[in-house]
Write an enzyme that holds these catalytic residues in place. Structure first.
Site, short mmCIF file in Angstrom:
data_model
loop_
_atom_site.label_atom_id
_atom_site.label_comp_id
_atom_site.label_asym_id
_atom_site.label_seq_id
_atom_site.Cartn_x
_atom_site.Cartn_y
_atom_site.Cartn_z
N ALA A 10 0.81 -1.22 0.00
CA ALA A 10 0.00 0.00 0.00
C ALA A 10 0.85 1.27 0.00
CB ALA A 10 -0.93 0.01 1.21
N ARG A 15 10.38 7.47 -2.56
CA ARG A 15 11.75 7.63 -3.05
C ARG A 15 11.97 7.12 -4.48
NH1 ARG A 15 14.84 5.02 1.80
NH2 ARG A 15 12.75 4.36 2.40
N GLY A 138 14.44 -1.80 11.52
CA GLY A 138 14.08 -2.12 12.89
C GLY A 138 15.14 -3.05 13.47
N ASN A 384 4.96 -4.29 -49.46
CA ASN A 384 3.80 -5.02 -48.92
C ASN A 384 2.63 -4.12 -48.55
OD1 ASN A 384 5.36 -3.94 -46.83
ND2 ASN A 384 4.60 -5.42 -45.35
C1 UD1 Z 1 9.58 -1.86 8.17
C2 UD1 Z 1 9.66 -2.43 9.58
C3 UD1 Z 1 11.13 -2.48 9.98
C4 UD1 Z 1 11.93 -3.28 8.99
C5 UD1 Z 1 11.72 -2.74 7.57
C6 UD1 Z 1 12.34 -3.68 6.58
C7 UD1 Z 1 7.65 -1.75 10.73
C8 UD1 Z 1 7.07 -0.81 11.70
N1 UD1 Z 1 8.94 -1.60 10.46
O1 UD1 Z 1 10.01 -0.52 8.24
O2 UD1 Z 1 11.25 -3.05 11.26
O3 UD1 Z 1 13.29 -3.26 9.33
O4 UD1 Z 1 10.34 -2.62 7.25
O5 UD1 Z 1 12.33 -3.12 5.29
O6 UD1 Z 1 6.96 -2.63 10.24
N2 UD1 Z 1 2.95 -0.60 4.10
C9 UD1 Z 1 1.58 -0.70 3.89
N3 UD1 Z 1 0.74 0.09 4.62
C10 UD1 Z 1 1.19 0.93 5.58
C11 UD1 Z 1 2.59 1.03 5.80
C12 UD1 Z 1 3.43 0.23 5.05
O7 UD1 Z 1 1.14 -1.44 3.03
O8 UD1 Z 1 0.36 1.59 6.21
C13 UD1 Z 1 3.85 -1.45 3.31
C14 UD1 Z 1 4.81 -0.66 2.46
O9 UD1 Z 1 4.28 -0.47 1.15
C15 UD1 Z 1 6.03 -1.55 2.43
C16 UD1 Z 1 5.97 -2.29 3.75
O10 UD1 Z 1 4.65 -2.19 4.20
O11 UD1 Z 1 5.94 -2.53 1.39
C17 UD1 Z 1 6.94 -1.71 4.77
O12 UD1 Z 1 6.59 -0.39 5.05
P1 UD1 Z 1 7.68 0.75 5.24
O13 UD1 Z 1 6.97 2.01 5.50
O14 UD1 Z 1 8.67 0.70 4.15
O15 UD1 Z 1 8.36 0.27 6.60
P2 UD1 Z 1 9.81 0.59 7.09
O16 UD1 Z 1 9.81 1.89 7.76
O17 UD1 Z 1 10.78 0.35 6.01
MG MG Z 2 10.71 0.16 3.85
#
Ligand code: UD1
Ligand code: MG
Length: 454
Positions: A10, A15, A138, A384
């Site tokens: 979602a 970036r 994380g 052609n």
């Molecule tokens: C998350 C993890 C982090 C981990 C990292 C790995 C959490 C809180 N943190 O952080 O511990 O090290 O991924 O890459 O989970 N997404 C949704 N809906 C939302 C928010 C996110 O679908 O409301 C999806 C994003 O599209 C993405 C994934 O979840 O595919 C991760 O979300 P992102 O915001 O990138 O989390 P990070 O801050 O990277």
């Molecule tokens: Mg991420």
């Protein structure tokens, strides 16, 4: 019991700075989401995709994708990863094991996924990895070796930031447990989001042991957030493919300069030179050689055939011992029998070329049915297109088409016919006879003098 995979997709992908939703960006020619769904579905999971940004575009892509259609749920507002998972949970029975995967982590190693599936029935399992530079991820908190929580980068103390074991985000637990834990997650953190990672501490509080699976390949579980990481994922994917091909006996001149965006089937002793791009489904018979900087899309070449450098072939089925290129272009619906040769600056479109037929230089053969042992000389063009419709040219076995001739379709050239150089053929050329059509009367002017510079 059937198990489920919830794929988070979602996020905005800020970036990437792209009009295309992030999970539709491709690795090896396939959207990242296709990789994740492919892996999950082939391990037997029922998939649920959580959509948000670009939901309609992703849904449209999902509808035309081959394979089982996953369930989709739309997370209207992106309130965090726990909130995202929560959207998909109502449709999953409590006792079912659930994997949480990310749409932007496309290259999960098969053995890591298998280990996660294996442990999904009870407790809580996280996929972790140790990174030399853990910034942004994380961190896994342990006490005497036991996991007791995950702290996000923005909420971590300096001491916690030094921990190099990180959360990849991939995890597994029964649906009932996820429902229970997520209901208790709050958003009182640095980002004001509902963190899925908070379920770790909640599980520990219930006395549940949190298991970890260490990813076998750190690079492969690095998510794709920007174009640099997308390019890194692409290289990793290409390296995996190139290594598998070389192990199966294909000689790649340089595995770092080979790109396969589809499926390649090969016989024995196939050689592929540098800079070759393979797309769609390509089949290369024994001893086939592909010259440098060629592109093959949906092509099948019989044993001993050779493609010389800088050729672009699409939608060609060729027999054995053909020689194509350098600088040849073949377009879809073309079929070559054995020993066909086309050379530099020859373009074939919807062309059927019979056994041992040759077009060595500078020709256009489009919408043509050409027999065996035909010689198509330099500069020959099948005309052609009449400006509105396409028409066919038929050339019989053993015909000879002299240089710079135009065959104005629809037209037919008989077996063994000989077309004199420079002819514009608009009517049937009978078999075994010379047809010639040139402006008559070449003259030589006696006493003519070359102009001189004033
Ligand atoms: C998350 C993890 C982090 C981990 C990292 C790995 C959490 C809180 N943190 O952080 O511990 O090290 O991924 O890459 O989970 N997404 C949704 N809906 C939302 C928010 C996110 O679908 O409301 C999806 C994003 O599209 C993405 C994934 O979840 O595919 C991760 O979300 P992102 O915001 O990138 O989390 P990070 O801050 O990277
Ligand atoms: Mg991420």
């Amino acid at each position: 019991m059937s198990f489920h995979a919830i794929v988070l997709a979602a996020g905005r992908g800020t970036r990437m700075n792209s009009a295309l939703p992030k999970v539709l960006h491709t690795v090896g020619g396939r959207p990242m989401l296709d990789h994740v769904l492919g892996l999950a579905q082939s391990s037997g999971a029922q998939c649920h995709v959580v959509l948000g940004h670009g939901a309609e575009v992703v849904q449209r892509w999902l509808r035309q994708r081959e394979g089982a259609m996953p369930q989709t749920v739309v997370q209207a507002e992106q309130l965090g990863t726990a909130h995202a998972v929560q959207q998909a949970l109502p449709g999953i029975p409590d006792e079912a094991p659930v994997l949480v995967l990310y749409g932007d982590v496309p290259l999960i190693p098969a053995q890591t996924l298998a280990a996660l599936v294996e442990s999904a029935r009870d407790g809580l399992t996280l996929v972790t990895v140790k990174l030399p530079n853990p910034t942004g991820y994380g961190r896994i908190l342990r006490s005497f070796g036991r996991v007791f929580g995950i702290v996000e980068e923005n909420d971590a103390s300096t001491q916690q930031k030094a921990i190099n074991e990180i959360n990849t985000g991939l995890l597994a637990a029964p649906a009932g447990s996820l429902k229970r834990w997520i209901a208790q997650v709050r958003n009182d953190n640095a980002k004001g989001e509902f963190y899925l990672t908070d379920i770790v501490a909640l599980a520990v509080a219930e006395g549940i042991e949190v298991k970890t699976v260490e990813a076998s390949d750190a690079e492969a579980v690095e998510g794709v957030n920007d174009r640099l990481q997308l390019a890194r994922a692409e290289r990793l994917f290409q390296r995996r493919q190139a290594e598998a091909l070389m192990r199966s006996g294909v000689q790649l001149a340089d595995p770092t300069r080979f790109d396969l965006r589809g499926e390649l089937n090969v016989g024995q002793d196939v050689f592929i030179d540098v800079g070759v791009v393979i797309e769609g489904v390509v089949t290369l018979g024994d001893r086939v050689r592909i010259g440098p900087y060629s592109v093959l899309r949906n092509v099948s070449l019989g044993a001993g055939s050779e493609v010389l450098s800088h050729s672009v072939l699409e939608g060609l089925i060729a027999g054995t011992a053909c020689r194509i290129g350098p600088f040849s272009r073949v377009r879809p619906e073309s079929v070559f029998d054995d020993q066909v040769h086309i050379g530099n600056f020859v373009e074939v479109k919807k062309g059927r070329l019979g056994r041992a037929t040759k077009a060595g230089h500078l020709a256009y053969v489009g919408d043509a049915k050409v027999g065996a042992d035909v010689n198509i000389s330099a500069g020959v063009i099948t005309c052609n297109y009449d400006g509105a419709n396409k028409h066919e040219t038929v050339i019989g076995d053993g015909a000879f088409i002299g240089s710079d001739s135009q065959l104005v379709a629809p037209v037919s050239i008989g077996d063994g016919a000989f077309i004199a150089a420079g002819s514009t053929i608009t009517q049937t050329a009978p078999a075994d006879q010379l047809s010639i059509c040139r402006a008559r009367g070449q003259k030589t002017v006696p006493g003519w003098k070359r102009p001189t510079k004033k």
